[in-house]
Design a protein around this motif. Sequence first.
Motif, PDB file in Angstrom:
ATOM      1  N   ILE A   1      -0.014   6.571  -6.900  1.00 38.46           N
ATOM      2  CA  ILE A   1      -1.086   7.566  -6.718  1.00 38.46           C
ATOM      3  C   ILE A   1      -0.542   8.986  -6.609  1.00 38.46           C
ATOM      4  CG2 ILE A   1      -2.917   8.332  -5.160  1.00 38.46           C
ATOM      5  CD1 ILE A   1      -3.459   5.392  -4.567  1.00 38.46           C
TER       6      ILE A   1
ATOM      7  N   SER B   1      -9.358  -1.208   1.895  1.00 35.78           N
ATOM      8  CA  SER B   1      -9.034  -2.566   1.452  1.00 35.78           C
ATOM      9  C   SER B   1      -9.482  -3.594   2.481  1.00 35.78           C
ATOM     10  CB  SER B   1      -7.527  -2.699   1.215  1.00 35.78           C
ATOM     11  OG  SER B   1      -7.108  -1.807   0.231  1.00 35.78           O
TER      12      SER B   1
ATOM     13  N   VAL C   1       0.831  -1.204   0.000  1.00 40.67           N
ATOM     14  CA  VAL C   1       0.000   0.000   0.000  1.00 40.67           C
ATOM     15  C   VAL C   1       0.863   1.251   0.000  1.00 40.67           C
ATOM     16  CG1 VAL C   1      -1.657   1.327   1.361  1.00 40.67           C
ATOM     17  CG2 VAL C   1      -2.011  -1.101   1.015  1.00 40.67           C
TER      18      VAL C   1
ATOM     19  N   ILE D   1      -3.378   9.090   3.232  1.00 39.69           N
ATOM     20  CA  ILE D   1      -3.830   8.352   2.050  1.00 39.69           C
ATOM     21  C   ILE D   1      -3.526   6.867   2.217  1.00 39.69           C
ATOM     22  CG2 ILE D   1      -3.463   8.039  -0.435  1.00 39.69           C
ATOM     23  CD1 ILE D   1      -3.078  11.111  -0.556  1.00 39.69           C
ATOM     24  N   ASP D   2      -2.344   6.534   2.763  1.00 38.62           N
ATOM     25  CA  ASP D   2      -2.019   5.135   3.081  1.00 38.62           C
ATOM     26  C   ASP D   2      -3.100   4.522   3.959  1.00 38.62           C
ATOM     27  OD1 ASP D   2       0.367   4.866   1.730  1.00 38.62           O
ATOM     28  OD2 ASP D   2       1.641   5.085   3.501  1.00 38.62           O
TER      29      ASP D   2
ATOM     30  N   ILE E   1      -6.462   3.947   2.191  1.00 39.52           N
ATOM     31  CA  ILE E   1      -6.414   2.814   1.267  1.00 39.52           C
ATOM     32  C   ILE E   1      -6.415   1.499   2.035  1.00 39.52           C
ATOM     33  CG2 ILE E   1      -4.971   1.630  -0.437  1.00 39.52           C
ATOM     34  CD1 ILE E   1      -4.191   4.402  -1.476  1.00 39.52           C
TER      35      ILE E   1
ATOM     36  N   VAL F   1       0.706   4.111  -2.852  1.00 44.23           N
ATOM     37  CA  VAL F   1       0.489   5.540  -2.609  1.00 44.23           C
ATOM     38  C   VAL F   1       1.664   6.373  -3.106  1.00 44.23           C
ATOM     39  CG1 VAL F   1       0.253   7.284  -0.807  1.00 44.23           C
ATOM     40  CG2 VAL F   1      -1.090   5.202  -0.689  1.00 44.23           C
TER      41      VAL F   1
END
Length: 144
Positions: A42, A98, A34, A90-91, A94, A38
């Motif tokens: 991303i 998930s 992840v 953001i990590d 996500i 990111v």
Amino acid sequence: MATWWSEFKKFALQGNMVDLAIGVVIGAAFGKVVSSLVNDIIMPPLGVLMGGVDFSDKVITLKTAVLDAHGKEVHPAAMLKYGTFINNIIDFLIVAFSIFLVIKLISMAKHKPSAAPATKDCPKCLSTIPINASRCAHCCADIA
């Protein structure tokens, strides 16, 4: 000593303990994936869309570094690294999303759709009768 060792083996090899260890190892690997997603996938396009901004370099300097006469840093600068913080948020989002999806998929796989009821109760005598019956077999009442 033998009793202590057998108790430890029983504890360490319990299903829950092994499952926890597996979860921790997979979680660590998943965290790396992840973070790479990111930081490497991303954030670069997001930075381009925002005019070439690289979030990992975004800081607010509270106090500049102190240098000696030779230019060597004596005290490092005090900085708020808000770009790294944005990456970590953001990590987290996500990872949380998930995990939500995985748990949702597992619960959908475990949950079997319930079958439609095959019987109902007679409103007059409260006996159990087939769902499509129009007359009670016990009291002969008409069922609407």
